[in-house]
Design a protein around this motif. Structure first.
Motif, PDB file in Angstrom:
ATOM      1  N   GLY A 105       0.831  -1.208   0.000  1.00 58.09           N
ATOM      2  CA  GLY A 105       0.000   0.000   0.000  1.00 58.09           C
ATOM      3  C   GLY A 105       0.855   1.243   0.000  1.00 58.09           C
ATOM      4  N   ALA A 106       1.959   1.219  -0.778  1.00 61.40           N
ATOM      5  CA  ALA A 106       2.908   2.343  -0.755  1.00 61.40           C
ATOM      6  C   ALA A 106       2.560   3.405  -1.788  1.00 61.40           C
ATOM      7  N   SER A 144       0.077   5.538  -1.778  1.00 60.64           N
ATOM      8  CA  SER A 144      -0.482   6.798  -1.265  1.00 60.64           C
ATOM      9  C   SER A 144      -0.465   6.815   0.264  1.00 60.64           C
ATOM     10  N   GLY A 145      -0.905   7.932   0.821  1.00 57.79           N
ATOM     11  CA  GLY A 145      -1.125   8.069   2.266  1.00 57.79           C
ATOM     12  C   GLY A 145       0.045   7.656   3.142  1.00 57.79           C
ATOM     13  N   GLY A 190       1.400   4.776   3.573  1.00 56.51           N
ATOM     14  CA  GLY A 190       2.353   3.877   2.900  1.00 56.51           C
ATOM     15  C   GLY A 190       3.424   4.660   2.175  1.00 56.51           C
ATOM     16  N   ARG A 229      -1.594  -1.557  -6.064  1.00 58.11           N
ATOM     17  CA  ARG A 229      -2.182  -1.899  -7.361  1.00 58.11           C
ATOM     18  C   ARG A 229      -1.926  -0.810  -8.399  1.00 58.11           C
ATOM     19  N   VAL A 241       0.958  -5.153  -7.054  1.00 58.77           N
ATOM     20  CA  VAL A 241       0.507  -6.272  -6.225  1.00 58.77           C
ATOM     21  C   VAL A 241      -0.885  -5.966  -5.674  1.00 58.77           C
ATOM     22  N   ASP A 242      -1.781  -6.884  -5.916  1.00 56.30           N
ATOM     23  CA  ASP A 242      -3.060  -6.837  -5.203  1.00 56.30           C
ATOM     24  C   ASP A 242      -2.887  -7.816  -4.042  1.00 56.30           C
ATOM     25  N   ALA A 282      -1.140  -1.912   3.504  1.00 60.25           N
ATOM     26  CA  ALA A 282      -2.300  -1.806   2.591  1.00 60.25           C
ATOM     27  C   ALA A 282      -3.585  -2.026   3.365  1.00 60.25           C
ATOM     28  N   GLY A 283      -4.546  -1.154   3.131  1.00 52.73           N
ATOM     29  CA  GLY A 283      -5.800  -1.319   3.864  1.00 52.73           C
ATOM     30  C   GLY A 283      -6.914  -0.490   3.275  1.00 52.73           C
ATOM     31  N   SER A 287      -2.006  -1.158  11.888  1.00 52.57           N
ATOM     32  CA  SER A 287      -3.385  -1.420  12.294  1.00 52.57           C
ATOM     33  C   SER A 287      -4.100  -0.077  12.422  1.00 52.57           C
ATOM     34  N   SER A 288      -4.710   0.183  13.554  1.00 48.75           N
ATOM     35  CA  SER A 288      -5.462   1.430  13.767  1.00 48.75           C
ATOM     36  C   SER A 288      -5.943   1.399  15.212  1.00 48.75           C
ATOM     37  N   ALA A 297      -2.596   3.679  14.949  1.00 47.64           N
ATOM     38  CA  ALA A 297      -2.688   5.123  14.735  1.00 47.64           C
ATOM     39  C   ALA A 297      -4.118   5.617  14.915  1.00 47.64           C
TER      40      ALA A 297
HETATM   41  N1  LIG Z   1      -5.866   7.405   7.568  1.00 47.88           N
HETATM   42  C1  LIG Z   1      -6.143   7.059   8.816  1.00 47.88           C
HETATM   43  O1  LIG Z   1      -6.793   7.799   9.565  1.00 47.88           O
HETATM   44  C2  LIG Z   1      -5.629   5.747   9.344  1.00 47.88           C
HETATM   45  C3  LIG Z   1      -5.568   5.580  10.724  1.00 47.88           C
HETATM   46  C4  LIG Z   1      -5.085   4.391  11.239  1.00 47.88           C
HETATM   47  C5  LIG Z   1      -4.671   3.394  10.386  1.00 47.88           C
HETATM   48  N2  LIG Z   1      -4.742   3.554   9.058  1.00 47.88           N
HETATM   49  C6  LIG Z   1      -4.303   2.469   8.194  1.00 47.88           C
HETATM   50  O2  LIG Z   1      -3.263   2.891   7.378  1.00 47.88           O
HETATM   51  C7  LIG Z   1      -3.211   2.101   6.197  1.00 47.88           C
HETATM   52  C8  LIG Z   1      -3.048   2.995   4.997  1.00 47.88           C
HETATM   53  O3  LIG Z   1      -4.198   3.818   4.884  1.00 47.88           O
HETATM   54  P1  LIG Z   1      -4.132   5.329   4.390  1.00 47.88           P
HETATM   55  O4  LIG Z   1      -4.791   6.153   5.408  1.00 47.88           O
HETATM   56  O5  LIG Z   1      -2.772   5.676   3.959  1.00 47.88           O
HETATM   57  O6  LIG Z   1      -5.164   5.259   3.168  1.00 47.88           O
HETATM   58  P2  LIG Z   1      -4.937   5.317   1.598  1.00 47.88           P
HETATM   59  O7  LIG Z   1      -4.257   6.573   1.243  1.00 47.88           O
HETATM   60  O8  LIG Z   1      -6.264   5.019   1.010  1.00 47.88           O
HETATM   61  O9  LIG Z   1      -3.941   4.124   1.319  1.00 47.88           O
HETATM   62  C9  LIG Z   1      -4.345   2.802   1.203  1.00 47.88           C
HETATM   63  C10 LIG Z   1      -3.265   2.035   0.494  1.00 47.88           C
HETATM   64  O10 LIG Z   1      -3.627   0.659   0.469  1.00 47.88           O
HETATM   65  C11 LIG Z   1      -3.463   0.191  -0.862  1.00 47.88           C
HETATM   66  N3  LIG Z   1      -4.392  -0.873  -1.161  1.00 47.88           N
HETATM   67  C12 LIG Z   1      -5.739  -0.884  -0.997  1.00 47.88           C
HETATM   68  N4  LIG Z   1      -6.242  -2.059  -1.428  1.00 47.88           N
HETATM   69  C13 LIG Z   1      -5.188  -2.796  -1.851  1.00 47.88           C
HETATM   70  C14 LIG Z   1      -5.058  -4.096  -2.403  1.00 47.88           C
HETATM   71  N5  LIG Z   1      -6.117  -4.881  -2.622  1.00 47.88           N
HETATM   72  N6  LIG Z   1      -3.827  -4.543  -2.724  1.00 47.88           N
HETATM   73  C15 LIG Z   1      -2.756  -3.770  -2.523  1.00 47.88           C
HETATM   74  N7  LIG Z   1      -2.803  -2.535  -2.011  1.00 47.88           N
HETATM   75  C16 LIG Z   1      -4.017  -2.056  -1.686  1.00 47.88           C
HETATM   76  C17 LIG Z   1      -3.714   1.399  -1.746  1.00 47.88           C
HETATM   77  O11 LIG Z   1      -3.002   1.270  -2.970  1.00 47.88           O
HETATM   78  P3  LIG Z   1      -3.672   0.927  -4.381  1.00 47.88           P
HETATM   79  O12 LIG Z   1      -5.023   1.539  -4.417  1.00 47.88           O
HETATM   80  O13 LIG Z   1      -2.725   1.528  -5.360  1.00 47.88           O
HETATM   81  O14 LIG Z   1      -3.682  -0.553  -4.468  1.00 47.88           O
HETATM   82  C18 LIG Z   1      -3.091   2.495  -0.935  1.00 47.88           C
HETATM   83  O15 LIG Z   1      -1.732   2.597  -1.201  1.00 47.88           O
HETATM   84  C19 LIG Z   1      -4.494   1.286   6.184  1.00 47.88           C
HETATM   85  O16 LIG Z   1      -4.221  -0.025   6.579  1.00 47.88           O
HETATM   86  C20 LIG Z   1      -5.353   1.982   7.215  1.00 47.88           C
HETATM   87  O17 LIG Z   1      -6.238   1.099   7.823  1.00 47.88           O
HETATM   88  C21 LIG Z   1      -5.203   4.733   8.505  1.00 47.88           C
END
Ligand SMILES: NC(=O)c1ccc[n+]([C@@H]2O[C@H](COP(=O)([O-])OP(=O)(O)OC[C@H]3O[C@@H](n4cnc5c(N)ncnc54)[C@H](OP(=O)(O)O)[C@@H]3O)[C@@H](O)[C@H]2O)c1
Length: 480
Positions: free
Chosen positions: A219-220, A222-223, A225, A244, A270-271, A299-300, A350-351, A394
């Motif tokens: 999940g690198a 965006s965000g 990652g 992906r 990678v999915d 990734a999440g 996690s979260s 987080a």
């Molecule tokens: N933002 C928050 O408030 C928060 C708080 C606590 C924890 N988290 C955790 O942090 C992690 C990253 O989230 P984020 O906030 O950075 O959101 P995000 O910007 O939506 O990033 C999600 C990442 O996961 C990847 N992803 C989603 N489905 C995938 C799949 N099937 N295979 C491979 N990669 C996949 C996406 O890449 P592609 O779409 O390119 O595949 C993207 O890089 C998550 O696990 C989330 O639960 C977030």
């Protein structure tokens, strides 16, 4: 007229307390329904017109018997006795006249305990041990009835001298209070022991620097990652980035190289839900570096609606597949490469929703709670391999997660007090280097983590209150 469902009545001879329990469940409303236990100190109560009797008048001397009383406004009170030869139900006056005759000997005098049916369903529990393991009658085919407080309180119901309320409820809380006081007295000792084991882990996990370590991040694109990629790159890691969206990955890779001077950055589409993709990723890393020093499972996907308002259960499955299966599957296939590294790390993003229950995110919380169980268990398996697992919990982080939420109409997470992805990444990387078992973000998160095991009900209440502030009020109201 009280509604009595026509469901098939559950009946097992000699298990009147359980038969009546199931009978209560068959009623739509329990307002004017009462369970009546009949027994005495000698466990000898005569009841006439019983099907189990060998005598023409139907007398049986039971140790106890249980019937149901249903008060009706316009009609006479009815007795539901599943063992009677009288009608079912039977008018109270007829039942009393026919079944409760008097034997002169005081040892046969009956005593009665009346309990509202609603309460009975909440508190009754029986492990059937009163049958002494000899099973005078075959036990029911279904599992014994239990509650979270008790596996067996049948003796309390049959004991006609004790007050049920004081025994059944107060003692449960009294025991809990005693355990709590004992626990509090031991807190300083536990605290010192905890500190010692944290220090021991830190000693085993360090020194460890990121320089030239092989770091795989899912999940690198965006965000958090992407921010993790930048932070690892800044500290000199060799990176394998996957997601992906390969075009976004290419941008992150470019920035890692240009802005953070990373020498080696591989990207791979990678999915994480695809076993083929995951295996191919591990093969790529094996071919290039033959080891993984640090596997970052980031990734999440998330959600933002009540379970009730979800149209398709596939949403919950999808979240589980990405967050839970995706992470655990990659960990599984990476184990041989992690074992080849010195003091390897597995980091799970996690979260706080992985330790504190949050409304509108049932599937998300479920997947994150599950990750904790899996990786804490795995940690205990990997202690001798010197592999250190870090769970990062987080709070809200400003990313595209709102945009990427699954579902038809997800409610957005409030980012007003959210930290930046860069700040979050720095904290995670710092905890990873130190080999922390877990990184809990924000003061509220830390308090929540502590309360989770000691005051779970209070925590659930507070988490609901807090969530109310975050989310649209009417949605929460609808979900209650
Ligand atoms: N933002 C928050 O408030 C928060 C708080 C606590 C924890 N988290 C955790 O942090 C992690 C990253 O989230 P984020 O906030 O950075 O959101 P995000 O910007 O939506 O990033 C999600 C990442 O996961 C990847 N992803 C989603 N489905 C995938 C799949 N099937 N295979 C491979 N990669 C996949 C996406 O890449 P592609 O779409 O390119 O595949 C993207 O890089 C998550 O696990 C989330 O639960 C977030």
């Amino acid at each position: 007229m009280i509604e009595f469902s026509n469901k098939k009545i559950i009946y097992t001879p000699c298990y009147c307390e359980e038969n009546v329990y199931h009978l209560c469940k068959a009623f739509g409303k329990l307002d004017d329904i009462y369970v009546c236990f009949i027994s005495n100190e000698n466990r000898s109560i005569p009841i006439w017109k019983q099907r189990a009797s060998k005598f023409h008048d139907g007398i049986v001397i039971w140790d106890y018997h249980v019937i149901l009383l249903v008060k009706e406004k316009s009609n006479p009170t009815k007795v539901y006795d599943l063992d009677t030869t009288l009608s079912f139900p039977c008018d109270f006056s007829i039942y009393v006249q026919e079944s409760f005759k008097i034997l002169d000997d005081p040892q046969y005098h009956r005593k009665y305990r009346i309990i509202p049916a609603e309460k009975y369903l909440k508190v009754f529990a029986s492990d059937r041990s009163h049958m002494d393991g000899t099973w005078f009658a075959s036990p029911p085919i279904y599992s014994p009835i239990s509650t979270s407080e008790s596996v067996n309180n049948l003796p309390l119901f049959i004991n006609m001298t004790e007050n049920l309320d004081s025994k059944d409820f107060v003692s449960a809380y009294f025991t809990e209070t005693l355990i709590f006081i004992g626990f509090m007295l031991l807190v300083p000792i536990f605290y010192a022991a905890n500190f010692y084991f944290r220090y021991k882990r830190h000693r085993a996990a360090t020194p460890w620097s990121i320089q030239e370590k092989v770091v795989v991040i899912t999940g690198a694109s965006s965000g958090i990652g992407a921010a993790l990629a930048y932070e690892f790159a800044r500290q000199g890691a060799t990176l394998i980035l996957c997601a992906r969206q390969i075009d976004l990955l290419a941008n992150v890779s470019k920035e890692c190289k240009e802005k953070y001077c990373a020498k080696n950055v591989l990207i791979q589409k990678v999915d994480v839900t695809s076993e083929t993709d995951v295996m191919r990723l591990v093969e790529t890393v094996d071919a290039a570096y033959s080891k993984i020093d640090c596997l970052v499972l980031n990734a999440g996907v998330s959600m933002g609606e009540t379970l009730e308002s979800i149209e398709d259960f596939d949403l919950i499955k999808k979240i589980m597949e990405v967050n839970y299966i995706g992470s655990t599957m990659l960990a599984f296939y990476s184990l041989p490469l992690l074992k080849k590294a010195d003091k390897a790390r597995i980091v799970i993003n996690s979260s706080l929703a992985g330790i504190i229950p949050v409304p509108l995110r049932t599937g998300y919380c479920g997947s994150k709670f599950a990750l904790r169980g899996f990786f804490e268990s795995l940690q205990s398996e990997l202690v001798d391999d010197n592999i250190f697992i870090t769970m990062a919990y987080a709070g809200a982080v400003k990313t595209d997660i709102n945009k990427n939420r699954l579902g038809e109409n997800p409610k957005k997470l409030d980012f007003n007090n959210a930290m930046s992805a860069e700040e979050c990444a720095k904290i995670i990387v710092d905890g990873t280097v130190k080999g922390h078992k877990e990184i809990v973000f924000t003061n509220i998160g830390k308090i929540g983590r502590l309360m989770e095991s000691v005051f779970p009900d209070l925590l659930a209440f507070l988490s609901y209150k807090r969530a109310r502030k975050f989310y649209v009020k009417e949605i929460i109201d609808k979900s209650l």
